[in-house]
Write an enzyme that holds these catalytic residues in place. Structure first.
Site, PDB file in Angstrom:
ATOM      1  CG  ASP A   2       1.815   3.888   7.646  1.00  0.00           C
ATOM      2  OD1 ASP A   2       0.802   4.191   6.980  1.00  0.00           O
ATOM      3  OD2 ASP A   2       1.775   3.581   8.844  1.00  0.00           O
ATOM      4  CE  LYS A  42       0.380  -1.964  13.881  1.00  0.00           C
ATOM      5  NZ  LYS A  42       0.735  -0.707  13.226  1.00  0.00           N
ATOM      6  CG  HIS A  94      -4.206   9.828   6.923  1.00  0.00           C
ATOM      7  ND1 HIS A  94      -3.271   8.875   7.242  1.00  0.00           N
ATOM      8  CD2 HIS A  94      -5.213   9.686   7.821  1.00  0.00           C
ATOM      9  CE1 HIS A  94      -3.680   8.182   8.300  1.00  0.00           C
ATOM     10  NE2 HIS A  94      -4.858   8.654   8.659  1.00  0.00           N
ATOM     11  NE  ARG A 139      -1.650  12.730  11.722  1.00  0.00           N
ATOM     12  CZ  ARG A 139      -0.430  12.813  12.256  1.00  0.00           C
ATOM     13  NH1 ARG A 139       0.138  11.735  12.750  1.00  0.00           N
ATOM     14  NH2 ARG A 139       0.220  13.949  12.294  1.00  0.00           N
ATOM     15  CG  ASP A 141      -2.256   0.535  10.076  1.00  0.00           C
ATOM     16  OD1 ASP A 141      -2.531   0.600   8.869  1.00  0.00           O
ATOM     17  OD2 ASP A 141      -1.784   1.486  10.719  1.00  0.00           O
ATOM     18  CB  SER A 186      -4.172  13.215 -18.800  1.00  0.00           C
ATOM     19  OG  SER A 186      -4.359  12.226 -17.813  1.00  0.00           O
ATOM     20  CB  VAL A 187      -1.832  14.448 -13.643  1.00  0.00           C
ATOM     21  CG1 VAL A 187      -1.560  15.912 -13.862  1.00  0.00           C
ATOM     22  CG2 VAL A 187      -3.171  14.234 -12.971  1.00  0.00           C
ATOM     23  CE  LYS A 220     -11.284   6.984  10.770  1.00  0.00           C
ATOM     24  NZ  LYS A 220     -11.215   5.557  10.372  1.00  0.00           N
TER      25      LYS A 220
END
Length: 411
Positions: free
Chosen positions: A301, A267, A201, A168, A244, A393-394, A171
């Protein structure tokens, strides 16, 4: 690709990731056995050779190129690799940690598993008592294990971190740090080649790496498969709601896959307020863009911390007339007093189900709740490890759309 000889693939479990690592190695054994059986059947049919003889020839080929000069198992049956590398992590009285790998891993392709969000009591080597570990304790445990693996001559070290720590903090404003990317560069400087994680995230985190690869897996198929056994996903009154704006892409994927309408909960937040429990959310006001009256609402989420934001969203949607409310979270951390608040919200009738995953080790207290269901992502991680190990490859594991469509057609 060799299936039956002890491969160079090895899994090391940090104390916090022990349970998840055990589930991964169990699936790895099943994957390799299944591939071996298919290969034997194919060769047997193609060359009209007895299956037992094909097994014997396969083991013979492996033994010829192996450095071992002693028996490694029956010559005519499948030999399951062990995968799990024994490791001892000791915690000293002053809190320092020491990792010791208990067999040679020189030249091995090592995958270190750590559950950064594990809040259940953990026992370290040499200790009779279990203790709770913070994310910083898990982080230090991971560092000493990486260090031990690198110094033991591992050819390649990858991290299996279902929960990417400090994600989280991706930034910054003003004089804040970018801890999520800084941690990645620290792994990089220690020699880590790759991180395998779940629903990170923010994808921006990987933009700060120089050489480190990030495989971001998604739990959408596993969550919908679990949900499919509880409710009718093809119900005409089913609607997907993004809790959100940050979760809009995730919920757009679910809406597209299920071919259902998408609504958005907008929100306004007070970011000067730090939420410490579900009771003190920083949401000032919220508005719904869409219609949920008389409908079954599904919200997805990436993680659930204190849960205050989610509970407020569920309460609002229920007040707007939703018939049933189901939420999914890939990383159900249930921080602080979240469980008590969700118990109260369930009794108040704010929601019907929460679907999480086993990417976070949870206590029985949560797993036994009538409102909580857990979807297993262990096999997803095992398959991604196998593909990375064999330089395959995944990509087929990153897009769950086709698997979801096949599941819905079977219903």
């Amino acid at each position: 690709m060799s299936f039956s000889k002890p491969t160079s693939l090895g899994v090391i479990a940090c104390p916090g990731g022990e349970q998840f690592a055990n589930e991964i190695t169990s699936h790895l054994k099943t994957i390799y056995r299944t591939r071996f059986e298919k290969k034997v059947s194919y060769i047997s049919r193609l060359y009209n050779i007895d299956r037992e003889e094909v097994c014997k020839q396969s083991n013979f080929a492996n033994d010829i190129i192996s450095h071992r000069v002693s028996a490694v198992g029956d010559s005519s049956t499948y030999r399951s690799p062990s995968f799990k590398i024994p490791c001892k992590i000791t915690k000293f009285a002053n809190g320092e940690l020491k990792a010791e790998i208990l067999r040679s891993i020189r030249g091995a392709d090592v995958y270190i598993v750590q559950d950064m969000a594990n809040m259940t009591p953990i026992r370290f080597s040499g200790s009779d008592e279990k203790s709770l570990c913070s994310v910083n304790d898990h982080l230090m445990s991971l560092y000493v294990t990486i260090d031990a693996a690198m110094k033991s001559g591992a050819r390649r070290v990858s991290l299996v971190l279902p929960t990417y720590p400090y994600s989280r903090q991706h930034k910054s404003k003003g004089r804040e740090g970018l801890t999520a990317s800084t941690l990645g560069r620290m792994y990089e400087s220690m020699g880590v080649d790759r991180i395998i994680t779940l629903d990170i995230h923010s994808k921006e985190i990987s933009h700060c790496f120089h050489k480190l690869s990030l495989e971001n897996l998604h739990a959408s198929y596993q969550i919908l498969r679990q949900l499919n056994s509880k409710i009718n996903l093809m119900d005409e009154d089913f609607v997907v709601v993004s809790p959100d704006t940050g979760a809009i892409e995730r919920n757009k994927f679910y809406a597209n896959s299920l071919k259902k309408p998408l609504a958005l909960l907008y929100k306004e937040r007070d970011y000067s307020k730090v939420t410490r429990s579900a009771a003190d959310s920083n949401i000032i006001s919220a508005r719904l863009l869409g219609d949920v009256t008389g409908k079954t609402v599904f919200m997805a989420d990436d993680m659930l911390g204190t849960g205050g934001t989610l509970i407020k969203a569920m309460k609002l949607i229920r007040e707007l007339g939703a018939k049933k409310i189901i939420c999914s979270v890939s990383l159900p951390m249930f921080s602080g007093s979240a469980v008590e608040h969700f118990d109260e919200a369930y009794k108040e009738g704010y929601f019907d189900y929460i679907v999480g995953t086993n990417a976070v080790t949870l206590p029985e207290e949560i797993l036994s709740k009538e409102w909580f269901f857990s979807a297993s992502v262990s096999n997803l991680f095992a398959r991604s490890i196998s593909r990375v190990h064999h330089n395959r490859s995944v990509s087929p594991l990153l897009d769950n759309s086709k698997m979801i469509q096949r599941m819905l057609k079977k219903k």
